[in-house]
Design an enzyme around this catalytic site. Sequence first.
Site, PDB file in Angstrom:
ATOM      1  N   LYS A 174       0.845  -1.207   0.000  1.00  0.00           N
ATOM      2  CA  LYS A 174       0.000   0.000   0.000  1.00  0.00           C
ATOM      3  C   LYS A 174       0.882   1.260   0.000  1.00  0.00           C
ATOM      4  CE  LYS A 174      -3.783  -2.508   1.991  1.00  0.00           C
ATOM      5  NZ  LYS A 174      -4.373  -3.145   3.154  1.00  0.00           N
TER       6      LYS A 174
ATOM      7  N   GLN B 172      -5.088  -2.539   9.344  1.00  0.00           N
ATOM      8  CA  GLN B 172      -4.806  -3.787   8.641  1.00  0.00           C
ATOM      9  C   GLN B 172      -5.348  -4.978   9.442  1.00  0.00           C
ATOM     10  OE1 GLN B 172      -3.316  -4.104   5.480  1.00  0.00           O
ATOM     11  NE2 GLN B 172      -4.041  -6.204   5.744  1.00  0.00           N
TER      12      GLN B 172
ATOM     13  N   ASP C 256     -11.396   1.694   3.605  1.00  0.00           N
ATOM     14  CA  ASP C 256     -11.566   0.249   3.371  1.00  0.00           C
ATOM     15  C   ASP C 256     -13.041  -0.097   3.151  1.00  0.00           C
ATOM     16  OD1 ASP C 256      -9.348  -1.348   3.133  1.00  0.00           O
ATOM     17  OD2 ASP C 256      -9.073  -1.658   5.297  1.00  0.00           O
TER      18      ASP C 256
END
Length: 294
Positions: free
Chosen positions: A53, A97, A120
Amino acid sequence: MNLLDGKLVAEKIKAEIATEVKTKMLDAGREAPHLAAILVGDDPASQTYVASKEKDCLEVGFISSVYRYPANITQDKLLESIRFLNADPEVDGFIVQLPLPKHLDEHTIIESIHPAKDVDGFHPVNVGRMVLNIPSYLPATPYGIVTLLEHYKIETEGKHCVVLGRSNIVGTPISILLSRKSKTGNATVTLCHSHTSDIKAIAASADILIVAMGKKGFVTADMVKKDAVVVDVGIHRIPAKETKSGYRLVGDVDFQEVAKKCSYITPVPGGVGPMTRVSLLLNTLKAAKKEIKF
Ligand code: NAP
């Protein structure tokens, strides 16, 4: 058979994002979009995902930052870090994450992210908006799949779409996106899981088959209708003497055999993976532009 080349499409989108960042933001004296990531513990897969990322951000001119915490961080401490990022005007969007260590409650953590910064698309507000067809951050993998289908002008309206797997991050949201009354939607969707009877026959009736099970090579040619469109989300490492790394990646679909029968198929690697990565960048760009109102 035609490839649904996610790598190619993602590269094209990244080039467009990079141009927009340069010409409309940096050259105009504005800050580049800023994506932050919270990484808890030292799980190698999570570290790899966060590193990629950061690399993606660098490529398109975004600012990226990573907040690393030990695996034994308390829930309160993690919530404090999220509150900090929620309030930080310099951060446009951030991700936590997953998976998190077992002592941390994933739902509480996700719900503490401000929906406007939840790039997300996992916060219940974003999930609810997605279901209701209201602008929201879409979860990266389903968003990437829809973008890929759109790029190749795959018609979904009136089609029977079968989704194998009902996870919160892939199977369930893609089943919702494809059944919504929308441009890449209006399909009739069947969602299968480990309690589905006769999954082979259902898969074989699909015009569009989306496979997100985490079962290496599960989908064989007899499970695929002639000229179907096949999207393989699965990723598995298998040992390979011929590669430098000593492994290669395969999906949930038996690519060699299924490719002979279908009209379109995503390769693994180079299919859904790059589309997932670029979708996070698209969400971050939307966040920086405050495109979605909360
Ligand atoms: P997950 O959370 O493990 O969910 C798997 C789903 O498949 C579950 O709904 C499960 O049913 C179903 N399933 C498992 N075995 C089955 C069987 N034998 N018959 C019928 N259904 C079965 O998986 P996920 O997070 O969605 O990930 C799926 C795969 O995609 C993994 O390989 C993952 O690494 C990969 N992935 C790739 C990307 C990418 O960017 N390419 C992104 C995310 C995930 P139940 O619900 O009944 O248990």
